[in-house]
Design an enzyme around this catalytic site. Structure first.
Site, short mmCIF file in Angstrom:
data_model
loop_
_atom_site.label_atom_id
_atom_site.label_comp_id
_atom_site.label_asym_id
_atom_site.label_seq_id
_atom_site.Cartn_x
_atom_site.Cartn_y
_atom_site.Cartn_z
N GLU A 321 52.04 50.38 35.65
CA GLU A 321 51.89 48.94 35.48
C GLU A 321 52.52 48.17 36.62
OE1 GLU A 321 50.36 45.90 34.42
OE2 GLU A 321 50.34 47.13 32.62
N ASP A 325 50.29 45.71 39.23
CA ASP A 325 50.52 44.27 39.36
C ASP A 325 50.82 43.89 40.81
OD1 ASP A 325 50.18 44.29 36.66
OD2 ASP A 325 52.22 43.69 36.15
N SER A 535 45.83 44.23 31.82
CA SER A 535 46.97 44.32 32.73
C SER A 535 46.53 44.06 34.16
CB SER A 535 47.60 45.71 32.64
OG SER A 535 48.29 45.88 31.42
N ASP A 577 30.91 31.43 33.61
CA ASP A 577 30.83 31.63 32.16
C ASP A 577 30.32 33.04 31.87
OD1 ASP A 577 30.89 31.17 29.46
OD2 ASP A 577 29.17 29.81 29.42
N ILE A 578 31.02 33.77 31.03
CA ILE A 578 30.64 35.12 30.63
C ILE A 578 29.98 35.03 29.26
CG2 ILE A 578 31.40 37.49 30.31
CD1 ILE A 578 31.89 36.31 33.13
N GLY A 596 29.91 28.83 27.05
CA GLY A 596 31.11 28.04 26.81
C GLY A 596 32.28 28.93 26.46
N ASP A 598 34.76 31.29 24.50
CA ASP A 598 34.67 32.25 23.41
C ASP A 598 35.96 33.04 23.33
OD1 ASP A 598 34.37 34.73 25.18
OD2 ASP A 598 32.57 33.60 25.76
#
Length: 618
Positions: A321, A325, A535, A577-578, A596, A598
């Site tokens: 992790e 990052d 992550s 937008d997905i 929009g 979600d």
């Protein structure tokens, strides 16, 4: 009668005695302050050792509850006259520091129990004392027991605790009491598709072109974005060049890296392995390679910063992790300075069926440190989270208030939304009653004062990630804030009676936005592999926002600060937008993506030039 049932009966008897059972020398009687049911995965095996030492953390009531949140909304709302007039750390401390009465009363209480030595946080809202359990039981008029998890591990905890009645309005939280925790890292390693030693950038270009259909640097025309993405990205692994092309930052050169900064958080013994990061940058962004040894690592609460051998890193299974990052942030936002905060310890934890071991992080430990600093990065990304119901409400509320303080200072605080969708299959039940089915929201993703980032996959077009469930849902702890009520209500209305009774229709909905979180290439243990999860999504989105801040600061403007009122107020138009995919989980298809906002991808993924334009409209 079993020991666990006997313990429960004794606790119930204490509750019945309640306020009349334990008079204090100050003339106030003890009354129940907090109770949490012992999770089913744990059972009492006997009384805790009276001589066992614990570090008792006492959270004092802050003054002016709610006033910081009011300031936060005003300075973060582009339509408000105070927009961008962020507060200083000193101004916030003046607002929230406990009253002298609170401090004096709590210290009087400790002294009357023979405790004269304690440590106080810089803002005077936390007192820390190291005491044997026998003394903690006296202070809190409770009984600590040894609890065993079904995996054999044990902890000493008190499922309920009492305070003198006159202190109830002066103390918010005391831990460890109702908390159960078992630290463990939770990054997802997808490999072994690319596993092996890193190679030069020319090797990756050759491999991408001939093996994966890969990438090059000559296809970044704004007018041919789809073709550029197709050339830079592939379905097998995601590189920094792909992300920078996809989100439009490839041709941007930061102008004021000296004024602009970004930060990430490490918990659970994770750090950022400089040699791994150096190999990653040499491979994927060579001009940034020196940054691997130049960024700052701040250790808090005795956190480790082990820069040892690759073999030791792999054997300990740490830093996946931390490396992910740092590698994403540096490869996207270079040369913007990075600060990595590594925090030791573990926070209060209430195991539930979905989280039988601790993946909680010491959020308040880090917050106590961070809120005392005058100078912090303008953007902070954290890729950790837990089932909301596993975190005691008093702890979650206090941590969420701390994030509000950061936002009021003009800091964008981003969190990953989680990787279990609406909940891991077979575990979607109430913490108190395993016969009550429910979706499982995630914390701190559910805090209204952070920007929560969901995960996507694919490139032309992007869709909600399906290899894991992008964390999604509605808080059971926090109501929907005003900035999102209309948006969330419209989405819930579109669902009809789908999942009726499984989620809180009045809760804070998340995520707010999204970014890639599927098969990101990283270097770990000296080898290249791929990882997935939100992550990866949070630091990616955070790095893009950092570059937007760079453009603002270069023009003499203020940084964006808390993003959500700006996004929900209109900047969502600067996101892609997905509209395909769902969050999955709890043996369901989860919340669906649609046009929009979600509850799986929020408003969507970043488009850098549009975000910059929206930022300058404010």
């Amino acid at each position: 009668m079993s020991i666990s049932k006997l313990s429960a009966s004794l606790y119930a008897l204490g509750a019945l005695l309640g306020a009349n059972a334990f008079p204090s020398s100050l003339g106030s009687t003890y009354a129940l302050k907090e109770r949490h049911a012992v999770p089913r995965a744990w059972s009492a095996v006997g009384p805790a050792s009276k001589s066992e030492t614990i570090n008792l953390q006492i959270g004092l009531k802050q003054r002016n509850e709610g006033i910081v949140e009011r300031h936060l909304i005003e300075v973060s709302n582009p339509t408000h006259e105070r927009y961008g007039l962020h507060l200083t750390a000193a101004e916030i401390h003046e607002m929230v520091s406990p009253s002298d009465e609170t401090i004096d009363l709590v210290h009087d209480w400790l002294r009357e129990h023979g405790i004269s030595r304690s440590a106080m946080s810089p803002s005077k809202d936390w007192i820390s004392i190291v005491v044997p359990i026998e003394k903690a039981e006296e202070l809190l008029q409770t009984s600590y027991s040894t609890f065993r998890h079904h995996d054999g591990s044990t902890v000493s905890r008190a499922p309920e605790w009492f305070l003198p009645a006159h202190l109830h309005e002066h103390i918010d939280v005391v831990q460890p009491t109702t908390s159960f925790f078992k630290p463990a890292p939770n990054a997802k390693e997808w490999g072994p598709e690319l596993k092996g030693k890193p190679h030069s950038m020319s090797w990756w270009e050759h491999t991408g072109k001939h093996m994966y259909g890969g990438h090059g640097h000559g296809h970044n025309s704004v007018t041919n974005h789809t073709a550029a993405v197709a050339a830079a990205c592939n379905v097998s692994f995601t590189t920094p060049t792909c992300l920078r092309t996809l989100y439009g930052t490839l041709d941007y050169t930061p102008k004021v890296p000296g004024k602009n900064k970004i930060g990430i958080n490490n918990y659970l013994n994770e750090t950022n392995k400089r040699s791994d990061i150096s190999l990653f940058l040499e491979t994927f962004r060579p001009e940034a390679a020196a940054a691997a040894y130049n960024f700052t690592i701040v250790t808090i609460a005795d956190a480790p910063n082990d820069q040892g051998s690759d073999v030791a890193e792999i054997a300990a299974d740490v830093n996946v992790e931390g490396n992910l990052d740092a590698e994403l942030v540096l490869s996207i936002s270079y040369p913007t300075p990075l600060t990595a905060f590594s925090t030791g310890g573990s926070p209060p934890f209430l195991p539930d069926l979905n989280t039988p071991t601790d993946t909680n992080e010491p959020y308040l430990t880090w917050l106590t440190y961070a809120l005392a600093q005058d100078d912090l990065p303008q953007v902070l990304s954290t890729s950790y989270g837990d089932d909301e119901q596993s975190v005691p409400y008093s702890y979650a509320k206090r941590a969420c208030a701390g994030y509000a303080q950061l936002g009021a200072r003009g800091i964008s605080v981003l969190f990953s939304s989680g990787d279990a969708g609406v909940g891991s299959n077979g575990t979607c039940f109430s913490n108190d009653n395993s016969s009550t089915p429910m979706f499982i929201p995630n914390f701190p993703a559910s805090c209204p004062w952070v920007t929560t980032v969901g995960g996507t996959a694919g490139f032309n077009p992007e869709v909600a990630v399906s290899r894991f469930g992008s964390g999604a849902g509605f808080s059971n702890y926090f109501g929907a804030p005003a900035y999102q009520v209309a948006t969330v209500d419209a989405y819930i209305a579109s669902l009809g009676d789908l999942y009726e009774g499984l989620y809180n229709k009045s809760g804070r909905g998340y995520p707010d936005v999204a970014a890639q979180g599927n098969h990101d290439a990283i270097v770990w243990g000296g080898n290249i592999t791929t990882v997935g999860g939100t992550s990866a999504s949070s630091p990616t989105f955070a790095a893009v926002i950092t570059l937007v801040n760079d453009a603002l600061l270069a023009a003499g403007r203020k940084p964006l600060g808390f993003l959500n009122p700006w996004i929900y107020g209109g900047a969502y138009k600067a996101l892609t937008d997905i509209t395909s995919g769902s969050s999955i989980g709890c043996n369901t298809s989860g919340f669906p993506a649609q046009a929009g906002w979600d509850a799986v991808t929020g408003f969507g993924t970043p488009v850098f030039d549009k975000l910059v334009a929206a930022a300058f409209e404010k």
